[in-house]
Scaffold this motif. Sequence first.
Motif, PDB file in Angstrom:
ATOM      1  N   ILE A  39       0.837  -1.212   0.000  1.00 13.89           N
ATOM      2  CA  ILE A  39       0.000   0.000   0.000  1.00 13.89           C
ATOM      3  C   ILE A  39       0.871   1.261   0.000  1.00 13.89           C
ATOM      4  CG2 ILE A  39      -1.641   1.337   1.391  1.00 13.89           C
ATOM      5  CD1 ILE A  39      -2.777  -1.412   2.332  1.00 13.89           C
ATOM      6  N   TRP A  40       1.862   1.274   0.898  1.00 10.58           N
ATOM      7  CA  TRP A  40       2.815   2.394   0.948  1.00 10.58           C
ATOM      8  C   TRP A  40       3.976   2.003   0.053  1.00 10.58           C
ATOM      9  CZ3 TRP A  40       3.160   5.427   6.137  1.00 10.58           C
ATOM     10  CH2 TRP A  40       3.916   6.592   5.960  1.00 10.58           C
ATOM     11  N   ARG A  41       3.889   2.401  -1.222  1.00 15.62           N
ATOM     12  CA  ARG A  41       4.782   1.892  -2.244  1.00 15.62           C
ATOM     13  C   ARG A  41       6.188   2.485  -2.197  1.00 15.62           C
ATOM     14  NH1 ARG A  41       1.789   0.583  -6.996  1.00 15.62           N
ATOM     15  NH2 ARG A  41       3.763   0.515  -8.124  1.00 15.62           N
ATOM     16  N   HIS A  42       6.267   3.778  -1.858  1.00 14.87           N
ATOM     17  CA  HIS A  42       7.574   4.458  -1.812  1.00 14.87           C
ATOM     18  C   HIS A  42       7.577   5.441  -0.656  1.00 14.87           C
ATOM     19  CE1 HIS A  42       8.734   2.951  -5.776  1.00 14.87           C
ATOM     20  NE2 HIS A  42       7.502   3.232  -6.170  1.00 14.87           N
ATOM     21  N   LEU A  43       8.734   5.610  -0.047  1.00 15.66           N
ATOM     22  CA  LEU A  43       8.900   6.531   1.075  1.00 15.66           C
ATOM     23  C   LEU A  43      10.290   7.145   0.977  1.00 15.66           C
ATOM     24  CD1 LEU A  43       8.292   7.766   3.867  1.00 15.66           C
ATOM     25  CD2 LEU A  43       8.859   5.547   4.881  1.00 15.66           C
ATOM     26  N   TRP A  44      10.350   8.430   0.680  1.00 16.68           N
ATOM     27  CA  TRP A  44      11.629   9.127   0.550  1.00 16.68           C
ATOM     28  C   TRP A  44      11.690  10.285   1.525  1.00 16.68           C
ATOM     29  CZ3 TRP A  44       9.203   8.233  -4.393  1.00 16.68           C
ATOM     30  CH2 TRP A  44       9.818   7.256  -5.165  1.00 16.68           C
ATOM     31  N   TYR A  50      12.366  17.525   8.100  1.00 12.99           N
ATOM     32  CA  TYR A  50      11.613  16.431   8.712  1.00 12.99           C
ATOM     33  C   TYR A  50      10.342  16.285   7.897  1.00 12.99           C
ATOM     34  CZ  TYR A  50       9.969  13.417  12.537  1.00 12.99           C
ATOM     35  OH  TYR A  50       9.526  12.351  13.307  1.00 12.99           O
ATOM     36  N   ALA A  51      10.520  15.739   6.696  1.00 12.79           N
ATOM     37  CA  ALA A  51       9.410  15.622   5.747  1.00 12.79           C
ATOM     38  C   ALA A  51       9.690  14.458   4.808  1.00 12.79           C
ATOM     39  CB  ALA A  51       9.261  16.920   4.952  1.00 12.79           C
ATOM     40  N   ASN A  52       8.641  13.972   4.185  1.00 13.11           N
ATOM     41  CA  ASN A  52       8.830  12.900   3.206  1.00 13.11           C
ATOM     42  C   ASN A  52       7.884  13.082   2.038  1.00 13.11           C
ATOM     43  OD1 ASN A  52       6.408  10.903   3.258  1.00 13.11           O
ATOM     44  ND2 ASN A  52       6.795  11.242   5.428  1.00 13.11           N
ATOM     45  N   THR A  53       8.257  12.432   0.957  1.00 11.68           N
ATOM     46  CA  THR A  53       7.362  12.234  -0.176  1.00 11.68           C
ATOM     47  C   THR A  53       7.141  10.737  -0.297  1.00 11.68           C
ATOM     48  OG1 THR A  53       7.942  14.231  -1.423  1.00 11.68           O
ATOM     49  CG2 THR A  53       7.093  12.371  -2.684  1.00 11.68           C
TER      50      THR A  53
HETATM   51  O1  LIG Z   1       9.773  10.722   9.201  1.00  9.68           O
HETATM   52  C1  LIG Z   1       8.752  11.009   8.541  1.00  9.68           C
HETATM   53  O2  LIG Z   1       8.804  11.587   7.436  1.00  9.68           O
HETATM   54  C2  LIG Z   1       7.374  10.525   9.046  1.00  9.68           C
HETATM   55  C3  LIG Z   1       7.351   9.057   8.919  1.00  9.68           C
HETATM   56  C4  LIG Z   1       6.830   8.321   7.939  1.00  9.68           C
HETATM   57  C5  LIG Z   1       7.067   6.922   8.181  1.00  9.68           C
HETATM   58  C6  LIG Z   1       7.851   6.990   9.412  1.00  9.68           C
HETATM   59  O3  LIG Z   1       8.350   6.038  10.006  1.00  9.68           O
HETATM   60  O4  LIG Z   1       8.013   8.301   9.827  1.00  9.68           O
END
Ligand SMILES: O=C(O)CC1=CCC(=O)O1
Length: 96
Positions: A39-44, A50-53
């Motif tokens: 479901i959560w395919r990508h996390l950058w 302190y942010a993500n895409t």
């Molecule tokens: O750190 C972040 O950007 C917020 C977050 C998303 C998944 C996680 O473990 O922290």
Amino acid sequence: MIFQVEMDVRIPHDLPAETANALKAAERERAQELQRAGIWRHLWRHAGRYANTSVFDVESPQALHDILSGLPLFPFMDVKVTALCRHPSSVRDDDR
Ligand SMILES: O=C(O)CC1=CCC(=O)O1
């Protein structure tokens, strides 16, 4: 359905460290659970912030809202959601 989600995290400075750390741990656990489920395919990480895409693959906007609003850090996030669709020039046949 594919959505880009930008999360800006702003944990209050006066939140006790123990509470903040517990929330971060719970967020990590939930994020990894959703990644393993596809479901959560990508996390950058946004370098220097302190942010993500992220990219989510969900059945509906309501499903995405339910997931995001249920995240442990949601109360301390500014969230921007962008619906994505296939680009006609994409060479990836599996884009959808
Ligand atoms: O750190 C972040 O950007 C917020 C977050 C998303 C998944 C996680 O473990 O922290």
